[in-house]
Write a protein that holds these residues in place. Sequence first.
Motif, PDB file in Angstrom:
ATOM      1  N   GLU A   1       0.826  -1.206   0.000  1.00  0.00           N
ATOM      2  CA  GLU A   1       0.000   0.000   0.000  1.00  0.00           C
ATOM      3  C   GLU A   1       0.857   1.252   0.000  1.00  0.00           C
ATOM      4  OE1 GLU A   1      -3.752  -1.157   2.575  1.00  0.00           O
ATOM      5  OE2 GLU A   1      -3.225   0.970   2.776  1.00  0.00           O
TER       6      GLU A   1
ATOM      7  N   GLY B   1      -8.697  -4.179 -12.036  1.00  0.00           N
ATOM      8  CA  GLY B   1      -7.642  -5.134 -11.694  1.00  0.00           C
ATOM      9  C   GLY B   1      -8.147  -6.557 -11.752  1.00  0.00           C
TER      10      GLY B   1
ATOM     11  N   LEU C   1      -0.013  -1.619  -8.428  1.00  0.00           N
ATOM     12  CA  LEU C   1      -1.395  -2.095  -8.306  1.00  0.00           C
ATOM     13  C   LEU C   1      -2.018  -1.379  -7.117  1.00  0.00           C
ATOM     14  CD1 LEU C   1      -3.811  -4.074  -8.691  1.00  0.00           C
ATOM     15  CD2 LEU C   1      -2.581  -5.660  -7.195  1.00  0.00           C
ATOM     16  N   HIS C   2      -3.064  -0.624  -7.363  1.00  0.00           N
ATOM     17  CA  HIS C   2      -3.757   0.069  -6.269  1.00  0.00           C
ATOM     18  C   HIS C   2      -5.144  -0.514  -6.096  1.00  0.00           C
ATOM     19  CE1 HIS C   2      -0.751   3.178  -5.532  1.00  0.00           C
ATOM     20  NE2 HIS C   2      -0.552   3.180  -6.846  1.00  0.00           N
ATOM     21  N   GLN C   3      -5.295  -1.273  -5.011  1.00  0.00           N
ATOM     22  CA  GLN C   3      -6.600  -1.853  -4.726  1.00  0.00           C
ATOM     23  C   GLN C   3      -7.430  -0.845  -3.934  1.00  0.00           C
ATOM     24  OE1 GLN C   3      -6.193  -6.389  -4.313  1.00  0.00           O
ATOM     25  NE2 GLN C   3      -4.311  -5.644  -3.380  1.00  0.00           N
TER      26      GLN C   3
ATOM     27  N   GLU D   1      -7.973  -0.610  -9.040  1.00  0.00           N
ATOM     28  CA  GLU D   1      -9.004  -1.633  -8.813  1.00  0.00           C
ATOM     29  C   GLU D   1      -9.876  -1.191  -7.649  1.00  0.00           C
ATOM     30  OE1 GLU D   1     -10.368  -4.572  -9.972  1.00  0.00           O
ATOM     31  OE2 GLU D   1     -11.596  -4.277  -8.164  1.00  0.00           O
ATOM     32  N   LYS D   2     -11.176  -1.099  -7.898  1.00  0.00           N
ATOM     33  CA  LYS D   2     -12.044  -0.545  -6.846  1.00  0.00           C
ATOM     34  C   LYS D   2     -12.197  -1.503  -5.676  1.00  0.00           C
ATOM     35  CE  LYS D   2     -16.567  -1.983  -8.512  1.00  0.00           C
ATOM     36  NZ  LYS D   2     -17.826  -1.565  -9.096  1.00  0.00           N
ATOM     37  N   SER D   3     -12.025  -2.791  -5.948  1.00  0.00           N
ATOM     38  CA  SER D   3     -12.169  -3.769  -4.868  1.00  0.00           C
ATOM     39  C   SER D   3     -10.808  -4.437  -4.644  1.00  0.00           C
ATOM     40  CB  SER D   3     -13.267  -4.742  -5.271  1.00  0.00           C
ATOM     41  OG  SER D   3     -13.376  -5.762  -4.340  1.00  0.00           O
ATOM     42  N   TYR D   4     -10.695  -5.742  -4.873  1.00  0.00           N
ATOM     43  CA  TYR D   4      -9.388  -6.368  -4.732  1.00  0.00           C
ATOM     44  C   TYR D   4      -9.022  -7.108  -6.024  1.00  0.00           C
ATOM     45  CZ  TYR D   4     -12.208 -10.500  -3.662  1.00  0.00           C
ATOM     46  OH  TYR D   4     -13.114 -11.517  -3.727  1.00  0.00           O
ATOM     47  N   LEU D   5      -7.745  -7.368  -6.188  1.00  0.00           N
ATOM     48  CA  LEU D   5      -7.222  -7.977  -7.413  1.00  0.00           C
ATOM     49  C   LEU D   5      -7.973  -9.265  -7.768  1.00  0.00           C
ATOM     50  CD1 LEU D   5      -4.925  -8.324  -9.596  1.00  0.00           C
ATOM     51  CD2 LEU D   5      -3.714  -9.663  -7.863  1.00  0.00           C
TER      52      LEU D   5
ATOM     53  N   GLU E   1     -11.207   3.372  -6.664  1.00  0.00           N
ATOM     54  CA  GLU E   1     -12.278   3.369  -7.659  1.00  0.00           C
ATOM     55  C   GLU E   1     -12.179   4.592  -8.565  1.00  0.00           C
ATOM     56  OE1 GLU E   1     -16.191   2.946  -6.097  1.00  0.00           O
ATOM     57  OE2 GLU E   1     -17.120   2.993  -8.093  1.00  0.00           O
TER      58      GLU E   1
END
Lengths: 100, 247, 413
Positions: free
Chosen positions: C23, C37, C199-201, C61-65, C204
């Motif tokens: 993060e 993602g 990668l940014h979870q 990615e608005k939620s998780y990968l 959104e």
Amino acid sequence: MKLLSCPLNGLRNISEFTYGGEYHPTPDHQTTSSRDWAEHVFFHDNTAGIVIEWWCHTPSSFWFLAERNTLTDEVVRTFTPDELYTKSIIQHETKPETTP
Amino acid sequence: MTKQETNIIAPTLATRRSPLYRRHLQYQAHFKQVGDNIVVDSYPNEGAINDEIEIAKSMGLCDLSTLDRTGFKGVGTPQWLASQSFKVPVLANTAEEQSSQSLLIKLSAQEILVLSDLLFLSEDVKRLYQKAVENHQSYDQQIYNLPRNDSHCWLAVTGINATELFSKLCAVDLRSHKFVQGAVAQTSLAKTNAIIIRHDLNKTPCFYILSDISGAEFLWDCLLDAMSEFHGAPVGLSALQTLASNQ
Amino acid sequence: MPFGLLKYGLTKKYPAKHHFTPEKALKKHYDVVIIGGGGHGAAIAYNLAKYHGVTNVAILEKSYLGGGNTARNTAVIRSNYLTESGVNFYSESVKLYNNLSNEFNYNVMMESRGQLTLAHSDAAIRSFRWRAEVNQHLGVRSELVDRQSIAELVPNLNMSEDARYPIMAGLWHADGATARHDAVAWGYAKGACDRGVELHQLTEVEDIIIANGRVNGVKTNRGTIHCGAVVQAVAGASSIVAKKAGIALPIHCYPLQAMVTQPYKPILTPHVSSPQVHVYVHQTSRGEFVIGGGSDPYPLYNTRATLDQRETLSAAALELFPFLTQARLLRQWAGITDMTPDYSPIMGLSPVKNYFLDAGWGTWGFKATPICGVTMAALIATGKVPDLIKPFELERFYRFEQINEAGATAASH
Ligand SMILES: Cc1cc2nc3c(=O)[nH]c(=O)nc-3n(C[C@H](O)[C@H](O)[C@H](O)COP(=O)(O)OP(=O)(O)OC[C@H]3O[C@@H](n4cnc5c(N)ncnc54)[C@H](O)[C@@H]3O)c2cc1C
């Protein structure tokens, strides 16, 4: 949504109905370009929220419209097409009677 | 009404056959000819005609597919039928018996189905059909004839236990106090589309079923299968005619 | 031995390595922003970084990968489509899948057990023959097989002639396979992050910034980012995201449901699909029977599972495999699928400059993950549309040039 209220036949199982697509006013046959026709035929608003759409009660072949929330699957109301179409395409005045 | 020797008539004699005639032959039915139509008189295997009447009073299944019927659709339909001195039902999904004993069924504001009576007293269907053929030019897209003889099969489920049967096959509540004489439901029956009409034979509850003719054998078999736990059985038209005419 | 493992795990000599970006704050600017993602987004990032040297890339990615349709699909991989464009495209993808574990040095559990599609009518046999001819011509292993061969391929299939829809013939596709869907997303994301992609979870995209017909940034719940190019790979959210860029799509979203039984010992080798009874079944290497079929009967943005679908899928599965009567269901779930009118994807350029589309994946996009990564990355890096995806451009609908894969897609995935 497990039940849908048909304006002609009343509350019925959803399995008695066929989904008929989003409601869009029909483009003018005389003036619409083929690009606009393509959009009318193939493209969809695909809204996440309240939409107006066509439904058919299959056993009676009765077409009507529904306002439905595509996020919660709740139906706001159903109504007959004459609310949106005041005259028929073949230029007869249609005055449907109310039905139970 | 011409009544001929019943046991020598084969269902294949007439040009119009019921989609179920092979089923009737399997049951060794006796046929009879009434007008141009060949119908099942009775199924002697099931017992004497009086037994068949008893079956019909409790739970019977009868094939009426060779009897005449027709339909009309279009904005001008209700008015036109009224002008032909028919009593047109006011509300959609209701039926109205005519003085000639034929039955008018309003399927929607603009669509009416006409069924002939079981005793062949009236020629209404033939007359209307003729009229529609002769005059169709003048209807100016207000009235369309929808011939129904070859589009739908026509069955009747009869008897006081009939509603028990429907509760297994149909989601609409067809119990006597909810689905009264003259009521109509266009719905799904045994997963196939059907028009169900309550039209009693005097005191005996009777439900007409009109359903796609191509699925007639499927529906017939489904109904018989579902009936077996109630000892329901096929009955000939004669049993229904007796119940309809006994006051 | 267990103690050895424990020691290994606790020693400082082998510190745990992050698979993905830890993060951290968003940068103000990226060369490329990838919205979504899922497998597709991760594969595009991987190819940009590894093969085009484009590493200043963020996957938002608005939620998780891989929690979208990548997590929900039934992992069927195949290339026995009907059109030349379709077969060429998907067969490249199958080839990439066959080498994917080597490519990643990470096991994606590719299992090439073949796929059998069943014909229950003369019409289906005719169309299968047609498909087999097209497939063979383009180098795909695909052939029409008779009842005898079917009984040998799948000995426990219900071959009764008294069935409601007796099996008449089949389309046998030896290249048909399955792979571990999570591993595919993780493998791509890990390879991308190793090369500098972020990668940014839980990030959104809420709006898309466009000036003079050209995209130059996105607004997110964590702030605004400027960028040179944007690609959307958001599957079920395709219309919603495209609308933010002012783009209308020929897409309707329907839920697609699937379910899985408890594990049983291995008994079913290939994937079996029946477009007529609307069901497909395969047994995973864990022993679970995966059961899927047709889409829900009307559009919806809601991943609830329904009793209706459970009943129809079960009835259809039992029709083919009566031995499943005693099987217990473990789970049932749904994903939102972005359906196109011709059952082919929408890939490539959009009316907005530097805004690229990877959408319309409906019920068939898992198998395309590797080739999407390759072709979309090439497009973004070079600005030139690769020949393989040219036919799938959005403009085809305005030219009335649909690529009809409806028959080759229904209930087969
Ligand atoms: C039940 C089921 C079975 C299937 N079976 C098969 C099969 O057997 N074979 C096959 O080939 N295909 C199958 N599919 C289709 C396949 O799953 C999809 O086409 C594929 O997974 C799409 O991959 P994706 O990476 O584009 O989408 P996804 O994995 O859905 O990823 C999209 C991501 O975008 C994110 N997102 C959405 N909006 C935003 C936003 N505004 N900002 C940031 N992020 C956002 C979502 O959270 C999601 O994680 C199936 C689908 C379902 C539902």
